[in-house]
Write an enzyme that holds these catalytic residues in place. Sequence first.
Site, PDB file in Angstrom:
ATOM      1  N   GLU A  59      48.929  76.316  69.590  1.00 23.78           N
ATOM      2  CA  GLU A  59      49.421  75.088  70.211  1.00 23.78           C
ATOM      3  C   GLU A  59      49.228  75.215  71.711  1.00 23.78           C
ATOM      4  O   GLU A  59      49.455  76.299  72.277  1.00 23.78           O
ATOM      5  CB  GLU A  59      50.906  74.888  69.888  1.00 23.78           C
ATOM      6  CG  GLU A  59      51.493  73.652  70.579  1.00 23.78           C
ATOM      7  CD  GLU A  59      52.848  73.227  70.028  1.00 23.78           C
ATOM      8  OE1 GLU A  59      53.530  74.074  69.416  1.00 23.78           O
ATOM      9  OE2 GLU A  59      53.210  72.051  70.213  1.00 23.78           O
ATOM     10  N   CYS A 274      54.831  70.579  67.926  1.00 25.46           N
ATOM     11  CA  CYS A 274      55.282  69.268  68.404  1.00 25.46           C
ATOM     12  C   CYS A 274      54.175  68.506  69.109  1.00 25.46           C
ATOM     13  O   CYS A 274      54.194  67.279  69.162  1.00 25.46           O
ATOM     14  CB  CYS A 274      56.481  69.435  69.323  1.00 25.46           C
ATOM     15  SG  CYS A 274      57.950  69.967  68.441  1.00 25.46           S
ATOM     16  N   ASN A 401      54.744  67.422  61.289  1.00 25.66           N
ATOM     17  CA  ASN A 401      55.210  68.704  61.827  1.00 25.66           C
ATOM     18  C   ASN A 401      56.726  68.685  61.920  1.00 25.66           C
ATOM     19  O   ASN A 401      57.262  67.971  62.772  1.00 25.66           O
ATOM     20  CB  ASN A 401      54.628  68.940  63.223  1.00 25.66           C
ATOM     21  CG  ASN A 401      55.248  70.159  63.878  1.00 25.66           C
ATOM     22  OD1 ASN A 401      55.044  71.280  63.419  1.00 25.66           O
ATOM     23  ND2 ASN A 401      56.024  69.947  64.938  1.00 25.66           N
ATOM     24  N   GLU A 402      57.359  69.419  61.087  1.00 29.88           N
ATOM     25  CA  GLU A 402      58.828  69.544  61.056  1.00 29.88           C
ATOM     26  C   GLU A 402      59.528  68.230  61.425  1.00 29.88           C
ATOM     27  O   GLU A 402      60.485  68.189  62.190  1.00 29.88           O
ATOM     28  CB  GLU A 402      59.329  70.714  61.921  1.00 29.88           C
ATOM     29  CG  GLU A 402      59.031  70.687  63.389  1.00 29.88           C
ATOM     30  CD  GLU A 402      59.647  71.878  64.151  1.00 29.88           C
ATOM     31  OE1 GLU A 402      60.303  71.628  65.172  1.00 29.88           O
ATOM     32  OE2 GLU A 402      59.477  73.032  63.723  1.00 29.88           O
TER      33      GLU A 402
END
Length: 682
Positions: A59, A274, A401-402
């Site tokens: 990321e 994120c 994503n989560e």
Amino acid sequence: MSMTRSRAAIAAAAVSLSGIVMQNETSAQDAAPQTAQITIRLDQPARPISPDLFGIFFEDLNHAADGGLYAELIQNRSFDFQPNSRPTWNALTGWELLTRGSGKGNWAIDSALPIHRDNPTYVVLHVNDAGDGVGLRNEGFDGIAVKAGESYDVSFFARQLYMNQRWGAGSSIEGKPMPMIVRLESKEGAVLAEASLQVEGREWKKITCELKPTQSDANARFVVLATARGGVAMDEISLFPRATFRNRPNGLRADLAQALADLKPKFIRFPGGCLAHGNGLGNMYRWKDTIGPTETRKSQPNLWGYHQTMGLGYFEYFQFCEDIGAKPLPVVPAGVSCQNSGHTAGVGQQCLPMEEMPAYIQEVLDLIEWANGPATSTWGAKRAAAGHPEPFGLQYLGVGNEDHITPGFKERFKMIFDAVRAKHPEITVIGTVGPSPAGRDWEEGWKFANELNLPMVDEHYYESPEWYLKNLGRYDKYDRSKSKVYLGEYASRGNTLHNALAEAAYLTSLERNGDVVHLASYAPLLCKLGHVQWHPDLIYFTNTQVMPSVNYYVQQMFGVHAGQFYLPTDIATSENSEKSLLAVSSVRDKTSGDIILKLVNVAGNPVNAKVSMAGAKKVRPDAVVSVLSGDPLHVNHGDPRARDNVSPTAMIPRDSAMQVGADFDYTVPAHSFSVIRMRMGD
Ligand code: AHR
């Protein structure tokens, strides 16, 4: 987060599980060896382990990409930094106006005639008095590190505006190119390398040249000077080391990329985290904005508080995966933004309007065509045009994503999943079950995954070492008939050896459960010293150094010594032992036939282990053992908040030869992770 942990804090709870014996941490005064009997059951059926179990998570966080893995040396090359990335930033951040000798001039940002609509701003330089040159200087990302004798490729787009004076008679450019000089200079202005060139004509043209510094300098500057009276526009000013990883143009920083390759990852997840679902709908990571010539890519604020050029885009990610033999695992947003969007601490999830979903779903399908379609297909042709006519072989696709598991998320996720499953049943879609190992999103996420019969879900957890040690049996209890697990983000909140050993113990439990946990990746991966936004990380770096954490070496030992079959392993410690904390796994590597025994001793007592290979036909006596051990509080790097805080003493695994057989003894050192690789046959 604190950098170190007290010795008292590493005392472990007593737990006993199949294949693991864990008891209390010892005091330094009472470090007598314990005993253990370990039996590798070659006489019992082996259990298949996912061939892709250990991978990496990338990321652009902590300057992992721009200023990090992406080898571009110029900061703000497109003059598109904005206060929406960081309040003090503007389009000229990273640059300064230079007037040398009697030179006089000024500069401005313009957007009247950009190179491309997705790259709207550029710089305009006006030279009123050339003196010894008027131009721009770029400081790079914490300076520019260059090596003597190596080649650096300069490129920029430029066009002439006028020569001599700006308005009225004498403002023509006819027949008078603008002479220019590009240089690498020391911070104090000493010339390290220089080239002359000229800008000619009113159309944007790409200008290139090579610079070869005569001296190495870890803190150089890039300079471009106009040396006649007139005006020029410039954009996409780039400086690349020619020696990128595998010498790829627009490529990756060789030493950092090599550190990733050395982990032997079976997959790479990108672009986040994120960052993938973004800070609001306008900030979602849209893969189409990241391909094609770099000057046409749409840069945007990075949710972690800086700027993403998208120079490291989908083509570069896929190419890197191929270069190191890892499968690509892109994660696309599930049609919703991050729930923390707009600093809302969990309630900021926004959903794409329903009328935009058909186009968004098509964007996801186009990604699969771009990756896997023939060069004659619409999107496959774009991949081919970038230099890769063969398909990339995409197998895994993360969606979401989560995310907070809301009705809006579920509706959009299902639409995307149904469309991908219908058109591309060959793709393994990975769903998401929130940011924690338990709780509402985890429960709702799993319920939803079961309803949809998802092939795989992505679990995330950042917990203490003690949590990992207490939960070594987590996946023993998972229902084998349900979705497989991708443990997409995990870490034990620290970079000490003790943290790394807790993670190693946990990874033995993933090998034991390699039939249900199919993929796992530590997070985050990279952190540039002085730019920490998330700690701990796996690899710390500066412009000239790469400092793998102790945790990195654990990952590497599992990656290098992966197996495709788990061998049932019994373990028993001496009855009176209160002082061992041992986790063990045994695997077989399909290709070599080697049997690999991993032993993690988190406690302060060594363990005298007797190892038996029940049912072994022939064990070659010459084995190799790799051992990572030492002070449980050791950390391989300095305080990541300080740019120069480089630790001189790295803890790394040590290899040595050892004698083995169907029965052999091995003393597992205190606070250690050992990997014994044994060869079978004559
Ligand atoms: O790994 C850092 C962050 O942790 C990721 O971006 C996010 O998915 C998680 O919360």
